[in-house]
Structures are given as structure tokens and as C-alpha cells.
Design a protein around this motif. Structure first.
Motif, PDB file in Angstrom:
ATOM      1  N   ALA A 139       0.860  -1.190  -0.111  1.00 28.25           N
ATOM      2  CA  ALA A 139      -0.117   0.030  -0.072  1.00 28.25           C
ATOM      3  C   ALA A 139       0.899   1.285  -0.012  1.00 28.25           C
ATOM      4  O   ALA A 139       0.579   2.009  -0.693  1.00 28.25           O
ATOM      5  CB  ALA A 139      -0.987   0.032   1.245  1.00 28.25           C
ATOM      6  N   ILE A 140       1.986   1.190   0.745  1.00 23.52           N
ATOM      7  CA  ILE A 140       2.683   2.551   0.794  1.00 23.52           C
ATOM      8  C   ILE A 140       3.584   2.701  -0.313  1.00 23.52           C
ATOM      9  O   ILE A 140       3.502   3.527  -1.040  1.00 23.52           O
ATOM     10  CB  ILE A 140       3.879   2.269   2.009  1.00 23.52           C
ATOM     11  N   THR A 141       4.008   1.529  -0.833  1.00 24.54           N
ATOM     12  CA  THR A 141       4.934   1.590  -2.298  1.00 24.54           C
ATOM     13  C   THR A 141       4.103   2.059  -3.420  1.00 24.54           C
ATOM     14  O   THR A 141       4.333   2.790  -4.096  1.00 24.54           O
ATOM     15  CB  THR A 141       5.559   0.266  -2.539  1.00 24.54           C
ATOM     16  N   ALA A 142       2.682   1.524  -3.309  1.00 25.47           N
ATOM     17  CA  ALA A 142       1.857   1.917  -4.570  1.00 25.47           C
ATOM     18  C   ALA A 142       1.614   3.443  -4.499  1.00 25.47           C
ATOM     19  O   ALA A 142       1.839   4.119  -5.523  1.00 25.47           O
ATOM     20  CB  ALA A 142       0.663   1.304  -4.363  1.00 25.47           C
ATOM     21  N   LEU A 143       1.350   4.155  -3.297  1.00 20.35           N
ATOM     22  CA  LEU A 143       1.190   5.547  -3.465  1.00 20.35           C
ATOM     23  C   LEU A 143       2.503   6.208  -3.705  1.00 20.35           C
ATOM     24  O   LEU A 143       2.479   7.348  -4.022  1.00 20.35           O
ATOM     25  CB  LEU A 143       0.543   5.926  -1.974  1.00 20.35           C
ATOM     26  N   GLU A 144       3.844   5.763  -3.456  1.00 22.06           N
ATOM     27  CA  GLU A 144       5.015   6.461  -3.531  1.00 22.06           C
ATOM     28  C   GLU A 144       5.191   6.645  -5.231  1.00 22.06           C
ATOM     29  O   GLU A 144       5.690   7.527  -5.466  1.00 22.06           O
ATOM     30  CB  GLU A 144       6.012   5.569  -3.234  1.00 22.06           C
ATOM     31  N   SER A 145       4.488   5.791  -6.044  1.00 23.69           N
ATOM     32  CA  SER A 145       4.525   6.153  -7.577  1.00 23.69           C
ATOM     33  C   SER A 145       3.605   7.024  -8.102  1.00 23.69           C
ATOM     34  O   SER A 145       3.562   7.202  -9.148  1.00 23.69           O
ATOM     35  CB  SER A 145       4.636   4.578  -7.973  1.00 23.69           C
ATOM     36  N   VAL A 146       2.669   7.524  -7.067  1.00 28.60           N
ATOM     37  CA  VAL A 146       1.526   8.534  -7.659  1.00 28.60           C
ATOM     38  C   VAL A 146       2.207   9.908  -7.435  1.00 28.60           C
ATOM     39  O   VAL A 146       2.941  10.253  -6.778  1.00 28.60           O
ATOM     40  CB  VAL A 146       0.526   8.449  -6.798  1.00 28.60           C
ATOM     41  N   TYR A 147       1.749  10.591  -8.669  1.00 28.69           N
ATOM     42  CA  TYR A 147       2.511  11.823  -8.803  1.00 28.69           C
ATOM     43  C   TYR A 147       1.439  12.803  -8.959  1.00 28.69           C
ATOM     44  O   TYR A 147       0.259  12.585  -9.687  1.00 28.69           O
ATOM     45  CB  TYR A 147       3.366  12.153  -9.880  1.00 28.69           C
ATOM     46  N   ILE A 148       1.192  13.780  -7.901  1.00 28.63           N
ATOM     47  CA  ILE A 148      -0.003  14.763  -7.939  1.00 28.63           C
ATOM     48  C   ILE A 148       0.862  16.057  -8.953  1.00 28.63           C
ATOM     49  O   ILE A 148       1.974  16.609  -8.461  1.00 28.63           O
ATOM     50  CB  ILE A 148      -0.205  15.511  -6.708  1.00 28.63           C
ATOM     51  N   GLY A 149       0.182  16.568 -10.129  1.00 31.58           N
ATOM     52  CA  GLY A 149       0.548  17.665 -10.825  1.00 31.58           C
ATOM     53  C   GLY A 149       0.724  19.007  -9.747  1.00 31.58           C
ATOM     54  O   GLY A 149      -0.041  19.236  -8.888  1.00 31.58           O
ATOM     55  N   GLY A 150       1.638  19.539 -10.285  1.00 30.38           N
ATOM     56  CA  GLY A 150       1.886  20.842  -9.603  1.00 30.38           C
ATOM     57  C   GLY A 150       2.844  21.005  -8.516  1.00 30.38           C
ATOM     58  O   GLY A 150       3.366  21.609  -8.054  1.00 30.38           O
ATOM     59  N   GLY A 151       3.002  19.534  -8.246  1.00 34.26           N
ATOM     60  CA  GLY A 151       4.107  19.270  -7.189  1.00 34.26           C
ATOM     61  C   GLY A 151       3.874  19.795  -5.685  1.00 34.26           C
ATOM     62  O   GLY A 151       4.931  20.260  -5.041  1.00 34.26           O
ATOM     63  N   PHE A 152       2.865  20.021  -5.317  1.00 30.63           N
ATOM     64  CA  PHE A 152       2.765  20.910  -3.943  1.00 30.63           C
ATOM     65  C   PHE A 152       3.146  19.798  -2.968  1.00 30.63           C
ATOM     66  O   PHE A 152       3.538  20.180  -1.787  1.00 30.63           O
ATOM     67  CB  PHE A 152       1.446  21.555  -3.601  1.00 30.63           C
ATOM     68  N   ILE A 153       3.238  18.561  -3.135  1.00 30.81           N
ATOM     69  CA  ILE A 153       3.503  17.383  -2.374  1.00 30.81           C
ATOM     70  C   ILE A 153       4.200  16.255  -3.080  1.00 30.81           C
ATOM     71  O   ILE A 153       3.609  15.953  -3.926  1.00 30.81           O
ATOM     72  CB  ILE A 153       2.626  17.194  -1.285  1.00 30.81           C
ATOM     73  N   GLU A 154       5.718  16.059  -2.620  1.00 29.44           N
ATOM     74  CA  GLU A 154       6.310  15.359  -3.641  1.00 29.44           C
ATOM     75  C   GLU A 154       5.830  13.819  -3.429  1.00 29.44           C
ATOM     76  O   GLU A 154       5.728  13.026  -4.539  1.00 29.44           O
ATOM     77  CB  GLU A 154       7.773  15.418  -3.244  1.00 29.44           C
ATOM     78  N   ASN A 155       5.388  13.554  -2.220  1.00 28.45           N
ATOM     79  CA  ASN A 155       4.984  11.974  -1.855  1.00 28.45           C
ATOM     80  C   ASN A 155       3.919  11.835  -1.151  1.00 28.45           C
ATOM     81  O   ASN A 155       3.732  12.134   0.145  1.00 28.45           O
ATOM     82  CB  ASN A 155       6.455  11.278  -1.062  1.00 28.45           C
ATOM     83  N   ILE A 156       2.694  11.427  -1.753  1.00 24.92           N
ATOM     84  CA  ILE A 156       1.631  11.373  -0.953  1.00 24.92           C
ATOM     85  C   ILE A 156       1.507  10.173   0.008  1.00 24.92           C
ATOM     86  O   ILE A 156       0.521  10.083   0.688  1.00 24.92           O
ATOM     87  CB  ILE A 156       0.231  11.115  -1.889  1.00 24.92           C
ATOM     88  N   ALA A 157       2.596   9.386   0.073  1.00 22.44           N
ATOM     89  CA  ALA A 157       2.684   8.218   0.860  1.00 22.44           C
ATOM     90  C   ALA A 157       2.740   8.587   2.273  1.00 22.44           C
ATOM     91  O   ALA A 157       2.472   8.200   3.114  1.00 22.44           O
ATOM     92  CB  ALA A 157       3.754   7.304   0.595  1.00 22.44           C
ATOM     93  N   VAL A 158       3.380   9.801   2.277  1.00 16.28           N
ATOM     94  CA  VAL A 158       3.648  10.578   3.517  1.00 16.28           C
ATOM     95  C   VAL A 158       2.503  10.782   4.419  1.00 16.28           C
ATOM     96  O   VAL A 158       2.266  10.529   5.572  1.00 16.28           O
ATOM     97  CB  VAL A 158       4.776  11.639   3.398  1.00 16.28           C
TER      98      VAL A 158
END
Lengths: 371, 404
Positions: A254-273
Motif C-alpha cells: 500500500a505504501i509503495t503503491a502510493l509512492e509512485s503516484v504523482y500529483i501535478g503541481g508538485g505541492f507535495i512530492e510524496n502522498i505516501a507521507v
């Protein structure tokens, strides 16, 4: 609904407590277990397991509402005689302590690996977590109920949002092929998935504190269904992001999966956090009810008036349980053994025996007449 | 002097003050060395700059296997305090992570991989299955390494690539990242993020990795290296890579040029005479791979590709009327022919030369024809070179710009 200090919780508080106590550390490893058991059909296996647990949860609720106002120990002793009640209660008590210990251990392992430096001592993590848990335990069930009610809905919404964000990266092809696993393999995989619903049995302990016990059966079944939906979202998203082959190799997909998600605009680099920070609360709301339940069990065995002060001495025991296994590999191995030999008793065997005895001896009708 | 409550309050404040001292073991950001690009070479020579401190120390000679090049962006350069944009260190090591443990013996900062953006691997490491698997595992196991890290292959040494200071942006790490994340990056190299690469290699141990080529003052990312059974197999050129991406259904919009002979009214092949050249921008729709023949010794697969085109450049005041559907149909047909040939070329190359299925045919079969896949999956490596792959391209030129 806020109750004065009279050891009562409302039915919706019970529901929230149940939901939060089941959804815990298992959520991170669940995709791997499902993938190992059934490949791309993991979601189907989950629904099967969820249905079985919903039926079980309904039975728990039914047992509780048949003996309104009686605590678990009294229910046991009326149906199964007093000596057996003692044995079963001790069994439950040990089970709660051990499970809580291992949940804390996995929590510490994940936090240490994902968020902190490697030289952070695990013992400090365990201890600081235990102190907060101990605080809630000392305050009793009303506080826990209110806390759960406060946290449940925001947490559920937040989880859905996190996985909704990931939906743009989901590849539908990862869900295929559908229903290729043989029925035998599915049945073999069932027990390990059912154990991901451990925590639902807490209704047996908390049931006696509910202000309207007659709704217990409906509530516990409802809670299981909500948990099933959350799990389903999780599986769909992780499977869609990673695919079944990759899920088998990752410890916490579950954590690894979210690490590969990219949110445009880059206000947060890693949503896994973001997930991790919410997950800390989720882990806490798993341990706190189990901890409280073990305190309640203890007080019922010794027939004390209050259970609050009995929870504090449990902290050293929990600490020992949490630090028992040597490595993460041991943790998962030990947990499997515990689930297989204790979980099955708590979740299936004892409640079913109780139900059968209750139906044969018609004890619940006798009780109703007396009231 | 104090009553009981005040004392308790005082003690509480003192205890709280201790908690509020903040992070007593904090590390300032300038004390950390954030590695942005890592170059992984096979160790073949003496280490570059073994610092001789003059002391007669006992020399231990580990069996070095990797030569690692670390590129840290010089923060001082960004705030105009230093002239050198990049800090580069090369360290040999037995293992990929072992080398990073040695780095702090001559680099004064705490090495951190949390912001690693690009990893460059040289052909020799990729050709050695053992080394390459170690690298793949290292990147996946570390929880702090971002899964959107880009992985690139080079036929020269990674060290050489890292030492290039591109003209348009002297900060090499930023240059590489901007290059790779550019939304108009053509489909001439694979996607390259490790989440995509891992998705492939977990599935069948085959994938393609973008190729990076160092120049004097420039770095080019074009073409790709084919990985077969977790081992480097060979290179694919730019056009081949684009064709492969189209078949995989992952190609970004690009375009092609057609040479056109107006006298014979046909598209000129290589060597033919031509008088007009026409540039068409293309958007590739996700491909459809269909199984036509379903026998183990006779598998026929059709790859169907939809392309939408825009005419970008033709000829000032041409004789042809671009508003005439016949002209457009003719050009569409020509695009189809050209693309089909390119796609067939790469299919042939992968089937006959490299004998590796990186087109995703095995994956489609297993997801859409699981029963059939169970029959063939054991011998897929032998079956794949002999299957019949038919390419069907359908082009629609929908726009011609504002000129007739």
C-alpha cells in the motif's frame, strides 16, 4: 452523544470503535496476502472473506443482544458454567495482550522504516506509543467511544480521497484476468484473509456498555460491511497501480503503491507521507480498544467494580509482547501462529459454541423472563 | 514561599520547557549531501582520486565491483556564491550501497538518497545479470528512494555522462530531470521511471530503458536499451523505440515527415525523387492487440493502432487542395503505409534478432486469454520469435491548420 462517566457508549460510537479497531496495521500488508492467495482474484477472495465475517459479526451481535446488560464473563458463565468461563476469559485476555503487542511492534517497524532514521531505538517508539494508549485506557470506554466517533468519518473520507487521487495512474489491465483461480485455492486462502478482520470480536466485550443493546447485531454487521468497502477500495487501488506480480514481493504494497503516484503541481512530492501520518492514528485506534478490552477482561475475571486502574499495569506486559520477536520476519511468522491457534478460537470456535449452547439450553429466554 | 499549586505549575513549566528545546540532534540542510544523480559503472580501473594522506596505513584491497559516481548539486551555486554548479565524487565499492558508506570518508556531508532523481547505468553493469539484479533490488528495497526515479542506460560510462555540464542548464541534475519530465519529450526513448520499469521486470524480466548519450556540452536521451531476462541485450534506435512505444500503447504525441512526388502523385520511398515534403503531427491512441489464430504452433496476432494527425507544414500555395477529402485520404493512407513499415521493422528486429517480448504481447494474452496463456506460457520464449504479428494502422488527419 456524550454520556457522563457511567460506562455507557452509544450504538454509533460502538460502530466507529469497531471499524477503527479492525482497520489497523494489517491494511498495509493485506494486498500482499491477497495476491499470494489468489493473484488478480484477490478482490473476490476479499468479498468472500468479508461475507463470512459479516455473518460472524451478526452472530456476535446477536449473542450480545440476547443478554442485555450482562458482561462477557456473565454471558459465558450462564451458558458454559463458571470454570469454563474463567478459562475462556483468560484465553481472551492473553489473546488481546499478544495481538496488541504485535500491532504495536509492526507499527514501530513501519514508522521506523518509512519515516525515521535507522538508529532510532524501537523501544522508544513502542514506549511512547504505549503511554498514549495507556492514557486513553485509563480514561475508560466513554472517552474511547467519543474519540472513535470523532475520528472515524474524517479518516474514512481521507482514505477515500488518497486513493481517489491515485486513480488516474490505475491501469485497468492489472485487474485481469478475472476469476481464473480455482475454487480450492480460494478456500485455502480464506483463513488468512479472515484474520484481517480481527478486532470485530471486540463487540463481545464492549457490547455490555451499549445504551441500546438490541441494535448490536445490526451494528456489528454494518461495521463489517463498511470495513469491507474500505478494504475493497484499498485493494482496487493498489492492484491497479502495481499489478499482482509486484504486490507479492513488496512487504507493504500500500505504501509503495502510493509512492509512485504523482500529483501535478508538485505541492507535495510524496502522498505516501500523507497516508503514513493518517495511518499513525489508525494504528493507535486499533491498539487502544484492544488494550481497553484486555483491561475489561481482567476486571471481569477478578470482579472488580472499575476496570480503569487495571489497565495501567498492563503496559509492561504489552511492552514485553511488543519486543518479543527478534526481527520483522519473526513478527510475521509469530503472528501467523497466533492467528492460527488463538485467532480462530476467538473469532469462530468460541462464539459458535456459545451460540449453539445458547440455542439448545434456551438460556437467553430464561434471562428475558427474569428481567 | 510558593503554595502547592504554584509548585506544581513551576515543575510542569520546567518539564515542558525541556520538551520545547526542539530537535537537539537536528541536522542542518547544508550538512547533508543530497545525491541527485547516481552513475553506476562496472569497476575496471584504479579508483580515480584515491587521496594519499601520506600515512603508512595498512592498505586493504576490497574486491571492487562497482564504480559509483555521485552528483550533488552545489547549493551555493544556486544562490550565486560558488562557481561550480556540480559536486561530483567517484567511489569504488563491492556493493552498490557499500560504496555509499565509504563516501563520507572523503566527502564532508551526510549522504542522502531521498532526493535521487536520475540513475545512470552503464552497459557493462546491465550486461552482467548479477550486478544488474543487485542494482534493481537496491533501488526497490530502500524506502526513501522515490519511485519516480528515472533510470537510464548508456553505452559509455555513467561517469562521463555525469561530468557533462550542459549549456542550457549547467546544473546537470536539473537539466536531466527537466529533459525527462518535459511534457513535449517525444516518444523516442522509453518512459524510464522505475515504477514503469519494475512493472515490466516483475512481470516477465524484460523491459526497455531509455538510452542517454553524452556529448561535449550536451546530453541526449534518445533510443533505448533492451533488457532480456534482467540482462542487457542490445540497443534500439530512435525510430525503433518510437515504434515499440506505439505498439505498447504508451507513445507520446509526435510526428513524421512524408516525401511526396506530385508528378506521379505518390509518396517517395527511400532513394526516389520527390518535390514536396509534408510534416504531420500525430497523436497515437492506445493500441489494441488481438489474438486471431489460437493454436500453439500457429499463433497470429494483430496489432491495431489508431492515429490522429494534423498537417503542420506543407508548401506555400501548393497545387493540391487540402480541403479536398481525396488529398487528405491520400496523405492518411501514406502515413499508414510509412508507420506500418516502421512498426514491422521493429517487430522483426525484436522477434528475430533479440528474441524478446517487450511489446507486451504476453501480458495481453495472459490478461485477455488466460486459458490459452496457460498452455503457452512455459515455452513463450521459444514461441514468441515465430508468431505471426500483423500490424494494422488507421490514420485520420483531422486538422490542416489555417491554410488551405
Amino acid at each position: 452523544m456524550i454520556f457522563p462517566n457511567n460506562d455507557k457508549i452509544s450504538i454509533s460510537q460502538l460502530r466507529s470503535t469497531l471499524i477503527l479497531s479492525v482497520i489497523g496495521v494489517g491494511i498495509l500488508g493485506l494486498p500482499r496476502t491477497l495476491s499470494e492467495a489468489a493473484g488478480t482474484d484477490g478482490w473476490f477472495l476479499l468479498i468472500m472473506a468479508g461475507t463470512i465475517v459479516t455473518i460472524l459479526a451478526y452472530i456476535y451481535g446477536y449473542i450480545i443482544q440476547s443478554f442485555p446488560g450482562m458482561n462477557w464473563f456473565e454471558v459465558l458463565s450462564i451458558n458454559l458454567s463458571r470454570p469454563i468461563a474463567y478459562i475462556v476469559s483468560v484465553y481472551f485476555f492473553i489473546y488481546f495482550i499478544v495481538t496488541a503487542g504485535y500491532v504495536i511492534r509492526i507499527f514501530a517497524a513501519v514508522i521506523k522504516m518509512m519515516l525515521l532514521l535507522r538508529n532510532t531505538p524501537r523501544e522508544i517508539l513502542v514506549l511512547s506509543f504505549l503511554l498514549v494508549v495507556g492514557y486513553v485506557g485509563r480514561k475508560g470506554i466513554e472517552t474511547l467511544g467519543r474519540l472513535a466517533e470523532l475520528l472515524a468519518i474524517p479518516l474514512l473520507i481521507f482514505t477515500v480521497i488518497i486513493f481517489a487521487v491515485s486513480s488516474k495512474d490505475i491501469q485497468v489491465v492489472n485487474f485481469l484476468p478475472i476469476l481464473q483461480t480455482s475454487p480450492m485455492d480460494l478456500v485455502k486462502g480464506l483463513p488468512s484473509i479472515i484474520f484481517n478482520f480481527l478486532g470485530i470480536e471486540l463487540i463481545l466485550i464492549f457490547g455490555s456498555f451499549v445504551n441500546k443493546p438490541k441494535d448490536s447485531a445490526k451494528t456489528s454487521a454494518m461495521a463489517t460491511l463498511i470495513i469491507l468497502v474500505v478494504y475493497f477500495f484499498l485493494i482496487a487501488s493498489v492492484l491497479g497501480l502495481l499489478g499482482d506480480q509486484q504486490m507479492r514481493y513488496l512487504v507493504w504494497p500500500a505504501i509503495t503503491a502510493l509512492e509512485s503516484v504523482y500529483i501535478g503541481g508538485g505541492f507535495i512530492e510524496n502522498i505516501a507521507v500523507l497516508l503514513m501520518s493518517v495511518w499513525v492514528i489508525v494504528a493507535f485506534t486499533t491498539v487502544a480498544p484492544i488494550y481497553l478490552a484486555s483491561g475489561i477482561m481482567l476486571s471481569e475475571i477478578f470482579k472488580t467494580k472499575e476496570y480503569n486502574y487495571l489497565t495501567l499495569p498492563l503496559i509492561p506486559i504489552l511492552y514485553t509482547a511488543a519486543n518479543w520477536s527478534k526481527s520483522l520476519a519473526d513478527v510475521y511468522k509469530d503472528l501467523e501462529v497466533i492467528n492460527r491457534y488463538m485467532g480462530i478460537g476467538v473469532l469462530v470456535i468460541i462464539p459458535l459454541i456459545l451460540l449453539i449452547v445458547m440455542k439448545i439450553r434456551k438460556t437467553h429466554k430464561v434471562i428475558k423472563k427474569e428481567i | 514561599m510558593f503554595d502547592k499549586n504554584s509548585k506544581i505549575l513551576l515543575i510542569l513549566i520546567l518539564i515542558l520547557a525541556m520538551v520545547l528545546t526542539g530537535c537537539w540532534d537536528y541536522i542542518d540542510i547544508e550538512k547533508r549531501g543530497y545525491v541527485s544523480v547516481i552513475g553506476i559503472d562496472k569497476f575496471e580501473k584504479e579508483p580515480m582520486k584515491e587521496i594519499d594522506v601520506g600515512a603508512k596505513d595498512p592498505k586493504d584491497t576490497p574486491e571492487n565491483r562497482f564504480s559509483l559516481t555521485y552528483l550533488m548539486t552545489n547549493v551555493d551555486y544556486i544562490v550565486d556564491k560558488a562557481d561550480e554548479p556540480n559536486i561530483i565524487y567517484t567511489a569504488p565499492g563491492e556493493t552498490f550501497y557499500g560504496s555509499s558508506r565509504v563516501l563520507p570518508t572523503y566527502y564532508d556531508k551526510q549522504v542522502n538518497f531521498g532526493h535521487l532523481k536520475v540513475a545512470i547505468i552503464d552497459e557493462k553493469v546491465a550486461s552482467d545479470e548479477k550486478l544488474f539484479r543487485e542494482v534493481l533490488d537496491g533501488f526497490e528495497r530502500d524506502p526513501f528512494i522515490n519511485r519516480r526515479l528515472y533510470m537510464l542506460l548508456t553505452s559509455e560510462t555513467a561517469e562521463k555522462v555525469i561530468n557533462v555540464e550542459p549549456v542550457s542548464n549547467m546544473v546537470t541534475a536539473n537539466f536531466l530531470l527537466d529533459l525527462l519530465e518535459n511534457k513535449t519529450r517525444p516518444a523516442r526513448s522509453g518512459n524510464g521511471t522505475i515504477s514503469n520499469i519494475y512493472r515490466d521486470v516483475y512481470w516477465n524480466k524484460n523491459t526497455i530503458i531509455p538510452r542517454v548519450i553524452p556529448g561535449e556540452e550536451d546530453i541526449k536521451v534518445a533510443g533505448s536499451g533492451v533488457i532480456k531476462n534482467l540482462k542487457f541485450e542490445g540497443w534500439l534506435g530512435e525510430t525503433d523505440t518510437r515504434s515499440l512505444e506505439i505498439i505498447r500503447g504508451e507513445a507520446k504525441p509526435e510526428g513524421i515527415n512524408l516525401k511526396y512526388n506530385s508528378i506521379e502523385n505518390k509518396v517517395a520511398q527511400e532513394g526516389d525523387t520527390w518535390d514536396y515534403i509534408i510534416s504531420i503531427a500525430l497523436i497515437y491512441q492506445p493500441s489494441k492487440i488481438k489474438l486471431i489464430e489460437k493454436k500453439k504452433d500457429n499463433i497470429k496476432i494483430s496489432v491495431e493502432i489508431e492515429v490522429v494527425g494534423t498537417i503542420e507544414e506543407f508548401y506555400f500555395q501548393p497545387k493540391q487542395d487540402l480541403l479536398n477529402p481525396k488529398t487528405i485520404d491520400f496523405f492518411s493512407e501514406s502515413v499508414c503505409k510509412k508507420l506500418t513499415k516502421e512498426l514491422e521493422d521493429v517487430t522483426k528486429k525484436l522477434q528475430k534478432e533479440y528474441k524478446v517480448d517487450v511489446m507486451g504481447i504476453d501480458r495481453r494474452l495472459s490478461t485477455f486469454h488466460p486459458k490459452f496463456w496457460d498452455e503457452v506460457k512455459g515455452d513463450w520464449e521459444e514461441i514468441f520469435p515465430n508468431i505471426d504479428i500483423v500490424i494494422n494502422v488507421n490514420t485520420n488527419i483531422t486538422q490542416i491548420g489555417v491554410l488551405k
